[in-house]
Design a protein around this motif. Structure first.
Motif, mmCIF file in Angstrom:
data_model
loop_
_atom_site.group_PDB
_atom_site.id
_atom_site.type_symbol
_atom_site.label_atom_id
_atom_site.label_comp_id
_atom_site.label_asym_id
_atom_site.label_seq_id
_atom_site.Cartn_x
_atom_site.Cartn_y
_atom_site.Cartn_z
ATOM 1 N N PRO A 23 27.573 61.885 -51.636
ATOM 2 C CA PRO A 23 26.399 61.072 -51.952
ATOM 3 C C PRO A 23 25.633 60.584 -50.714
ATOM 4 N N GLY A 24 26.161 60.784 -49.513
ATOM 5 C CA GLY A 24 25.450 60.335 -48.307
ATOM 6 C C GLY A 24 25.943 58.985 -47.837
ATOM 7 N N ASN A 25 25.493 57.951 -48.480
ATOM 8 C CA ASN A 25 25.911 56.594 -48.110
ATOM 9 C C ASN A 25 25.735 56.344 -46.612
ATOM 10 N N GLU A 26 24.536 56.626 -46.115
ATOM 11 C CA GLU A 26 24.271 56.555 -44.674
ATOM 12 C C GLU A 26 23.990 55.142 -44.169
ATOM 13 N N LEU A 32 25.338 50.179 -38.196
ATOM 14 C CA LEU A 32 26.114 50.240 -36.955
ATOM 15 C C LEU A 32 25.194 50.530 -35.767
ATOM 16 N N LEU A 33 24.298 51.486 -35.940
ATOM 17 C CA LEU A 33 23.379 51.849 -34.854
ATOM 18 C C LEU A 33 22.412 50.702 -34.561
ATOM 19 N N ARG A 34 21.958 50.010 -35.607
ATOM 20 C CA ARG A 34 21.037 48.891 -35.392
ATOM 21 C C ARG A 34 21.710 47.793 -34.556
ATOM 22 N N GLU A 35 22.954 47.495 -34.911
ATOM 23 C CA GLU A 35 23.677 46.450 -34.183
ATOM 24 C C GLU A 35 23.817 46.840 -32.700
ATOM 25 N N ALA A 54 19.846 54.544 -46.033
ATOM 26 C CA ALA A 54 18.875 54.063 -45.046
ATOM 27 C C ALA A 54 18.652 55.052 -43.897
ATOM 28 N N ASN A 55 17.394 55.110 -43.449
ATOM 29 C CA ASN A 55 16.996 55.794 -42.212
ATOM 30 C C ASN A 55 16.740 54.718 -41.175
ATOM 31 N N LEU A 56 17.160 54.943 -39.935
ATOM 32 C CA LEU A 56 16.888 53.978 -38.874
ATOM 33 C C LEU A 56 15.876 54.564 -37.891
ATOM 34 N N VAL A 57 14.859 53.765 -37.539
ATOM 35 C CA VAL A 57 13.911 54.179 -36.503
ATOM 36 C C VAL A 57 13.846 53.054 -35.466
#
Ligand SMILES: [Zn+2]
Length: 431
Positions: A23-26, A32-35, A54-57
């Motif tokens: 299912p992804g569950n990203e 984690l990357l945002r932190e 979620a996508n992170l930019v």
């Protein structure tokens, strides 16, 4: 902490988050990357079609100069723990390699890209333009319009990912050809589409085959003809450039494969995949009952067109090959099939890096037979998007056996090399 330890630790933590798609569950990976990035002074935004995808930019700089995106995806394909020597979500380090699903495809590059932008931010680097880091969802599945990753982001938030240049997955292999190193950068890709071949007959009782007209039996010779289809070779500009760099001349399309074979088997495989469109029958449906002779058989054919080749042209060639009969053909929309030129500022930045990191080596373009998210950026913004993540510690043949397979792992040396490359390319382009 060294960049080497920093990228290794971040990759281990990413691997330990199960982001198998479906299912992804990203979202935990994006969090984690945002932190990590915000702790290093990089501003971040999350964009999600649903909460768990979620996508992170993240962005550094705000000048009017060029925008470079470091693009990656956080989802992975599935892993069957039974087939693995170590847990697919262990993130174990053994003999200088980080093990786990996504180590090569592509959490290693996610981690290296994040460490590149974070370390540049820490050092006070101010881009002339903007350095963007995007870790997106749903690359491995993502079928329009039921998509959650980059294609969705580009469609619904068109300003977020607008960029002039992008570095993504799909290249960075280092070959030794006659003792000379060759680095491959993916600048183009074939288009992927589905062709349905529907063969018609007349249904009937299984006990009386001579009375019915069996569509499955009629499909058999058509499938064989598809398997034998070889379109006339056409030398793509990427293969022409590669062969010219290796031999000093551009061969005719008809002799290109032979020339490539005389150089190296890996080069031959690259050239062969981009000489013509291909068709591969992969699925079939006919009767659902043993005693019913099918009046309809449907064959799904995986079709890969050359960059910029039209479906109409391929269809004409396929109809010629099949000849007349009780069948029709139906296509889905193609995905991919775009290219970026192997020249300009980003190409020069890569060449500069190769010259310095590996004196005497060649940088050559390649056309991928597969499909990557680079396509969405090229199609939406005319972005010059390349697949390049340098690998020296692991041979390309070994890496390609592990991608989407058991015991996937990446050398720590290559993670560190990747961070150094992404930092150098960003500084070269945005200073
Ligand atoms: Zn991938």
């Amino acid at each position: 902490v060294s960049l080497r330890d920093e990228v290794t630790d971040l990759l281990q933590r990413l691997i330990r988050l199960d982001t198998v798609n479906p299912p992804g569950n990203e979202t935990p990976a994006a969090e984690l990357l945002r932190e990590y990035l915000e702790a290093n002074g990089v501003r971040c935004d999350l964009y999600a079609r649903t909460d768990d995808r979620a996508n992170l930019v993240a962005r550094l700089g705000n000048g009017d100069g060029p925008k470079l995106a470091l693009l990656s995806h956080t989802d992975t394909v599935l892993a069957d723990a039974e087939e693995w020597e170590r847990g697919p979500w262990s993130g174990d380090i053994v003999d200088g390699e980080v093990w786990g699903r996504g180590a090569l495809d592509m959490k290693g590059q996610v981690a290296a890209s994040a460490v590149a932008i974070a370390s540049l931010a820490r050092e006070g680097f101010e881009p002339n333009g903007e350095l963007i880091f995007a870790a997106t969802a749903d690359e491995e599945v993502g079928e329009l319009p039921d998509d959650y990753g980059l294609s969705w982001l580009v469609r619904t938030h068109p300003e977020v990912m607008r960029c002039d240049f992008a570095l993504n997955e799909g290249g960075g292999d280092r070959l030794l050809v006659g003792g000379r190193p060759v680095w491959l950068c993916s600048t183009a890709e074939k288009a992927s589409m589905e062709l349905r071949l529907r063969v018609r007959g007349r249904s009937g009782h299984g006990s009386q085959p001579s009375v019915a007209d069996n569509a499955l039996v009629k499909a058999a010779p058509l499938i064989l003809r598809l398997a034998e289809l070889r379109d006339a070779p056409r030398l793509q500009q990427e293969s022409a450039a590669l062969l010219e760099l290796l031999t000093g001349r551009v061969p005719r399309a008809e002799e290109a494969l032979e020339v490539a074979r005389s150089i190296d088997p890996y080069v031959a495989a690259l050239v062969e995949a981009s000489l013509a469109f291909t068709v591969a029958p992969t699925m079939i449906t006919a009767s659902k009952k043993r005693n019913v002779i099918p009046g309809l058989a449907e064959v799904v054919v995986d079709t890969r067109l050359l960059p910029e080749q039209t479906q109409a042209e391929a269809e004409q060639r396929i109809r010629e090959q099949l000849g007349p009969g009780d069948y029709d053909l139906e296509w889905t929309e193609p995905q991919g099939g775009t290219r970026s030129p192997a020249e300009g500022a980003l190409w020069e930045a890569l060449r500069g890096w190769v010259d310095e990191a590996d004196p005497g080596a060649i940088l050559a373009p390649q056309c991928l037979s597969g499909f990557t998210d680079s396509h969405w950026l090229r199609a939406a913004y005319g972005t010059v998007a390349y697949g390049f993540f340098p690998m020296r510690g692991m041979a390309p043949e070994a890496a390609s056996r592990l991608v989407h397979s058991a015991d996937e792992r990446v050398p720590v040396d290559d993670l560190e090399l990747g961070v150094r490359f992404l930092r150098d390319a960003s500084v070269a382009l945005l200073s």
